[in-house]
Write a protein that holds these residues in place. Structure first.
Motif, PDB file in Angstrom:
ATOM      1  N   GLU A 209      91.345 103.228 -10.702  1.00  0.00           N
ATOM      2  CA  GLU A 209      91.747 102.647  -9.418  1.00  0.00           C
ATOM      3  C   GLU A 209      90.555 102.123  -8.617  1.00  0.00           C
ATOM      4  OE1 GLU A 209      91.785 107.221  -9.015  1.00  0.00           O
ATOM      5  OE2 GLU A 209      92.372 105.688 -10.483  1.00  0.00           O
ATOM      6  N   ARG A 244      89.601 104.362 -20.224  1.00  0.00           N
ATOM      7  CA  ARG A 244      90.490 103.942 -19.146  1.00  0.00           C
ATOM      8  C   ARG A 244      91.272 102.718 -19.593  1.00  0.00           C
ATOM      9  NH1 ARG A 244      85.317 103.208 -16.015  1.00  0.00           N
ATOM     10  NH2 ARG A 244      84.743 103.403 -18.213  1.00  0.00           N
ATOM     11  N   HIS A 245      92.584 102.798 -19.539  1.00  0.00           N
ATOM     12  CA  HIS A 245      93.455 101.674 -19.879  1.00  0.00           C
ATOM     13  C   HIS A 245      93.949 101.015 -18.597  1.00  0.00           C
ATOM     14  CE1 HIS A 245      93.762 102.388 -24.208  1.00  0.00           C
ATOM     15  NE2 HIS A 245      93.835 103.673 -23.945  1.00  0.00           N
ATOM     16  N   TYR A 246      93.785  99.700 -18.499  1.00  0.00           N
ATOM     17  CA  TYR A 246      94.334  98.982 -17.356  1.00  0.00           C
ATOM     18  C   TYR A 246      95.861  99.076 -17.380  1.00  0.00           C
ATOM     19  CZ  TYR A 246      89.985  96.525 -16.050  1.00  0.00           C
ATOM     20  OH  TYR A 246      88.725  96.208 -15.608  1.00  0.00           O
ATOM     21  N   THR A 247      96.450  99.115 -16.203  1.00  0.00           N
ATOM     22  CA  THR A 247      97.910  99.060 -16.135  1.00  0.00           C
ATOM     23  C   THR A 247      98.356  97.622 -16.402  1.00  0.00           C
ATOM     24  OG1 THR A 247      97.975  98.536 -13.773  1.00  0.00           O
ATOM     25  CG2 THR A 247      97.899 100.878 -14.387  1.00  0.00           C
ATOM     26  N   GLU A 249     100.246  95.923 -14.585  1.00  0.00           N
ATOM     27  CA  GLU A 249     100.175  95.204 -13.313  1.00  0.00           C
ATOM     28  C   GLU A 249      98.766  94.661 -13.071  1.00  0.00           C
ATOM     29  OE1 GLU A 249     101.164  95.898  -8.553  1.00  0.00           O
ATOM     30  OE2 GLU A 249     100.946  97.616  -9.901  1.00  0.00           O
TER      31      GLU A 249
END
Length: 271
Positions: A209, A244-247, A249
């Motif tokens: 985030e 970390r995987h991007y969402t 969205e």
């Protein structure tokens, strides 16, 4: 009227500030020396000049620079990516020059292999050295400009300390810089001393985030979809960063940024 009074200018040499005619893998030509043709022809094929607006901001720019630009803009700092041919009109007022590169001195693959095979310096190193010797950069440095360098090849400065001294680089950031860059730039703008070297370790990288989304188009519509790796291989720097995987969205928003700039293609990037 466009506001062109930027406190922070982000840029890099022509081997990276280009879209390679929309063919990303032509970029690998910039990791080698010119072969059988003059350098100008080699570069015209591999790294044409970028389309820019009336104040020199490129339509597309390297994704890493776009991430740093986004982090600074989110923090309320006046920053912009500027094409290397248009630095003169901005560095007179800018207080910080940020530079990111994949291979500053052609020490990484495949540049190093080309150097060994041909005995000639690859064009990425040649053009970066010319970039740093630009009269407008030298003049701005003499007038107090702070220079912060980073990107995947930041480690190369540790092996080339003579250039660190020669060009007056103030800070090297090794690792993911989106989280640390804001405080460093604020210190630079306030006239505070800067550290010569900052290492962003496992515990210091931005959380998902905290990763800013690009505000302007990236080269050939490149969009990151994940960072890090869970495998833990000791020889690979990627495994030193958490996974970390991007969402979906987040990915869609960055795709829309590129689409809004008129790009009709995209590249999805993962480590």
């Amino acid at each position: 009227m466009v506001n062109d009074n930027f406190d922070v200018v982000l840029s890099v040499d022509r081997t990276l500030m280009t879209n390679h005619h929309g063919k990303e893998f032509l970029g690998f030509m910039t990791t080698g020396p010119p072969i059988l043709v003059p350098e100008k022809v080699w570069m015209a094929i591999a790294a044409p000049k970028m389309e820019v607006d009336d104040i020199g901001r490129p339509r597309e720019a390297p994704y890493g620079l776009r991430k740093i630009e986004a982090a600074l803009l989110d923090a309320g700092i006046k920053a912009a990516v500027i094409d290397p041919d248009h630095l003169g009109k901005h560095l007179k007022n800018a207080k910080v020059l940020g530079i990111g590169h994949h291979d500053y001195f052609a020490l990484g693959p495949p540049s190093s292999e080309w150097w060994v095979l041909t005995g000639k310096e690859p064009v990425n190193a040649r053009y970066f050295k010319r970039f740093m010797e630009k009269p407008e950069i030298r003049a701005a440095k003499n007038n107090g400009l702070k220079i912060i360098v980073g990107g995947p090849a930041a480690w190369q400065w540790l092996w080339m300390p003579e250039y660190f001294e020669k060009w007056g680089v103030d800070t090297i950031i090794e690792g993911e810089a989106e989280k640390i860059i804001v405080s460093l730039v604020k210190d630079a703008l306030d006239g505070k001393p800067l550290p010569q070297y900052v290492y962003v370790g496992f515990k210091d990288v931005p959380l998902l985030e905290e990763i800013p989304l690009i505000k302007n188009a990236s080269v050939n519509g490149l969009v990151e979809i994940m960072r890090g790796c869970p495998r833990g291989c000791r020889f690979c720097s990627v495994t030193l960063r958490p996974l970390r995987h991007y969402t979906l969205e987040m990915i869609e928003k960055e795709l829309q940024v590129n689409k809004s700039a008129g790009l009709d293609r995209c590249l999805l990037h993962s480590e």
